[in-house]
Design an enzyme around this catalytic site. Structure first.
Site, PDB file in Angstrom:
ATOM      1  N   LYS A   1       4.719  42.475  28.225  1.00 29.10           N
ATOM      2  CA  LYS A   1       4.600  43.859  28.705  1.00 29.10           C
ATOM      3  C   LYS A   1       5.885  44.250  29.445  1.00 29.10           C
ATOM      4  O   LYS A   1       6.711  43.383  29.754  1.00 29.10           O
ATOM      5  CB  LYS A   1       3.378  43.981  29.618  1.00 29.10           C
ATOM      6  CG  LYS A   1       3.372  43.025  30.805  1.00 29.10           C
ATOM      7  CD  LYS A   1       2.006  42.983  31.479  1.00 29.10           C
ATOM      8  CE  LYS A   1       1.991  41.988  32.626  1.00 29.10           C
ATOM      9  NZ  LYS A   1       0.648  41.732  33.140  1.00 29.10           N
TER      10      LYS A   1
ATOM     11  N   TYR B   1      25.999  52.719  54.550  1.00 24.33           N
ATOM     12  CA  TYR B   1      25.114  53.796  55.009  1.00 24.33           C
ATOM     13  C   TYR B   1      24.272  53.347  56.198  1.00 24.33           C
ATOM     14  O   TYR B   1      23.767  52.227  56.236  1.00 24.33           O
ATOM     15  CB  TYR B   1      24.163  54.212  53.885  1.00 24.33           C
ATOM     16  CG  TYR B   1      24.825  55.022  52.806  1.00 24.33           C
ATOM     17  CD1 TYR B   1      25.381  56.270  53.072  1.00 24.33           C
ATOM     18  CD2 TYR B   1      24.874  54.540  51.499  1.00 24.33           C
ATOM     19  CE1 TYR B   1      25.970  57.012  52.072  1.00 24.33           C
ATOM     20  CE2 TYR B   1      25.467  55.280  50.485  1.00 24.33           C
ATOM     21  CZ  TYR B   1      26.014  56.515  50.775  1.00 24.33           C
ATOM     22  OH  TYR B   1      26.609  57.243  49.779  1.00 24.33           O
TER      23      TYR B   1
HETATM   24  C1  LIG Z   1       0.548  40.346  33.107  1.00 17.35           C
HETATM   25  C2  LIG Z   1      -0.681  39.601  32.759  1.00 17.35           C
HETATM   26  C3  LIG Z   1      -0.631  38.218  32.558  1.00 17.35           C
HETATM   27  C4  LIG Z   1       0.613  37.398  32.812  1.00 17.35           C
HETATM   28  O1  LIG Z   1       0.700  37.155  34.184  1.00 17.35           O
HETATM   29  P1  LIG Z   1       1.886  36.268  34.806  1.00 17.35           P
HETATM   30  O2  LIG Z   1       1.556  36.169  36.233  1.00 17.35           O
HETATM   31  O3  LIG Z   1       3.140  37.018  34.565  1.00 17.35           O
HETATM   32  O4  LIG Z   1       1.849  34.975  34.086  1.00 17.35           O
HETATM   33  C5  LIG Z   1      -1.784  37.588  32.152  1.00 17.35           C
HETATM   34  N1  LIG Z   1      -2.937  38.278  31.966  1.00 17.35           N
HETATM   35  C6  LIG Z   1      -3.023  39.603  32.172  1.00 17.35           C
HETATM   36  C7  LIG Z   1      -4.314  40.300  31.975  1.00 17.35           C
HETATM   37  C8  LIG Z   1      -1.903  40.306  32.570  1.00 17.35           C
HETATM   38  O5  LIG Z   1      -1.993  41.630  32.757  1.00 17.35           O
END
Ligand SMILES: *Cc1c(COP(=O)(O)O)cnc(C)c1O
Length: 363
Positions: free
Chosen positions: A35, A260
Site C-alpha cells: 500500500k 527559522y
Molecule cells: C498495513 C497492513 C499490514 C502490514 O503491516 P506492517 O506493520 O507494515 O507489517 C498488515 N495488515 C493490514 C490489514 C494492514 O493494513
C-alpha cells in the site's frame, strides 16, 4: 547539475527481506504489502521485488488495477475492503480479493450477487474480526453470524478469517496484549472453517510461531522495524537511502543562531553545513537538533529547524567536509528507525512521506 537530492531504492534488499519473512514463517503464505506506493518505494518496483510473494496486498483500488495491468497474475487483496457497491465491479473485472468488515459491505454483496453470479464471478473474501483494535471488523460476538451471512451469498467462493494486532511489538502491553487479541479471535472464530490471516510484520518477527495460514508483512519488507530496534537487530536490510550533499558552509561565532525561529544557538564557534533536503522532500520538520545525519559517512547531528528545502548540520568536528560532501539522511549506514525515533515518529511515516520531487534510482 540537478539539485543533489536522491532516493536510492535497494530492490535486492527488498527481495531479501521478503525471503527472511518467508523463512520465519515457512508454513504460511505471504502477502507482500505494498500500500501507499510500496511504502514510498514505488508500486511497480515493489511488485518486482516481491515477485516471490504468494500475493500482493494494498488499500488503493487504482493501484490494484495497475498491478494487473503491469502483469501481476497472483492474488491481490484489498486490505480495507471495498468502499461502495461499484467497487465490486472493479473487483470482478480484475480478479481482486477484499476484506469484509461491516454489515453494509455484506448488503452490497447480497444486492450484487445475482448479477455477478450470472457472470460467473466468485470472490475470495477475508472476513475481518475486530479483536480490540477497534478500527475495522465485526466483534467476536457478531463474527459467526457475519460468516454465515457471507457464506450464503452466491458470489462468494472462499472466506479467510482475518484480524489485525494492535501491539504485536509489545508482548506485555498493559491494555491489549497480543494474547488477549488471540483469545478473542479464537472465541469469535471457534468452529468456523477457512484459513487464518493474522500476522503483520510484528507478528512475523516476534511471534513467528503463531498459527497464521497467511501472513501480511509490510514494514519489514522495507527494512523498517515494527517498533523498537533497527533493521540490523532483526537481520533486515535497509531498502531506501535518502541522500544529498552539502551545498553551503557557514562559520559562525559563539552566540550566533541558525535557521527559522533561531531555535539553535551556538555556544562555541561552529561550522554549519547546509544540506539540500527539507520537509518538502519528506524529511520531518519536527526532527529536533541532535537528530543523526551522516556526512561523508561520519555521524553528526542536525542543528536548527528543518526548512522547506534545506536543513543544517554540525560540521565542527568534520573539518574535511565541504561543498559537495555526501550526506545520508537515512538508509544504508543510518537506520531509518533511528532518525524516526529522534523525530518522535516511526520509519513507516518517513518512507511513505518521500516527496514526488525527489528523484528515485535503483541501486
Ligand atoms: C498495513 C497492513 C499490514 C502490514 O503491516 P506492517 O506493520 O507494515 O507489517 C498488515 N495488515 C493490514 C490489514 C494492514 O493494513
Amino acid at each position: 547539475m540537478p539539485r543533489p537530492i536522491l532516493a536510492t531504492i535497494h530492490v535486492d534488499s527488498m527481495k531479501q527481506n521478503l525471503a527472511l519473512a518467508k523463512a520465519k514463517t515457512p508454513n504460511a503464505k505471504a502477502w507482500g504489502v505494498l500500500k501507499a506506493n510500496g511504502y514510498g518505494h514505488g508500486l511497480e518496483r515493489a511488485m518486482r521485488a516481491f515477485a516471490a510473494a504468494d500475493g500482493l496486498a494494498l488499500i488503493e483500488f487504482d493501484n490494484a488495477v495497475k498491478l494487473r495491468e503491469l502483469g501481476w497474475t497472483k492474488p491481490i487483496l484489498l486490505l480495507e475492503g471495498f468502499f461502495g457497491p461499484e467497487d465490486l465491479v472493479t473487483m470482478a473485472d480484475h480478479n481482486l480479493q477484499a476484506a469484509v468488515h461491516c454489515d453494509e459491505q455484506l448488503a452490497w454483496l447480497e444486492a450484487a450477487a445475482p448479477q455477478l453470479s450470472a457472470r460467473g464471478i466468485r470472490f475470495d473474501l477475508h472476513l475481518k474480526m475486530n479483536t480490540g483494535m477497534n478500527r475495522l471488523g465485526f466483534t467476536p460476538e457478531a463474527f459467526a453470524a457475519a460468516h454465515a451471512r457471507l457464506s450464503a451469498i452466491a458470489c462468494v467462493a472462499s472466506i479467510t478469517l482475518m484480524t489485525h494486532f494492535a501491539n504485536a511489538d509489545d508482548i506485555d502491553h498493559p491494555l491489549l496484549p497480543i494474547g488477549e487479541q488471540l483469545r478473542r479471535f479464537e472465541r469469535g472464530a471457534a468452529g468456523l472453517p477457512g484459513p487464518r490471516s493474522l500476522s503483520n510484520s510484528a507478528g512475523v518477527l516476534l511471534h513467528a510461531d503463531l498459527k497464521s495460514d497467511w501472513v501480511r508483512p509490510g514494514i519489514m519488507l522495507y527494512g523498517g522495524t515494527p517498533g523498537g530496534g533497527t533493521a540490523d537487530d532483526f537481520g533486515l536490510q535497509p531498502t531506501m537511502t535518502l541522500s544529498s550533499e552539502i551545498i553551503g558552509v557557514q562559520d559562525i561565532a559563539a552566540g550566533e543562531v541558525v535557521g527559522y525561529g533561531s531555535r539553535f544557538k551556538a555556544d562555541v564557534p561552529m561550522r554549519v553545513g547546509v544540506v539540500a533536503c527539507g520537509y518538502a522532500d519528506g524529511y520531518p520538520r519536527v526532527a529536533p537538533a541532535g537528530t543523526p545525519v551522516l556526512v561523508d559517512g561520519v555521524r553528526t547531528r542536525l542543528v536548527g529547524r528543518v526548512s522547506m528545502d534545506m536543513l543544517t548540520v554540525d560540521l565542527t568536528e568534520l573539518p574535511q567536509a565541504r561543498l559537495g560532501s555526501k550526506v545520508t539522511l537515512w538508509g544504508r549506514g543510518l537506520p531509518i528507525d533511528e532518525v524516526a525515533e529522534a523525530a518522535d515518529t516511526i520509519g513507516y511515516e518517513l518512507m511513505c512521506a518521500l516527496a514526488p520531487r525527489v528523484p528515485v534510482v535503483e541501486g
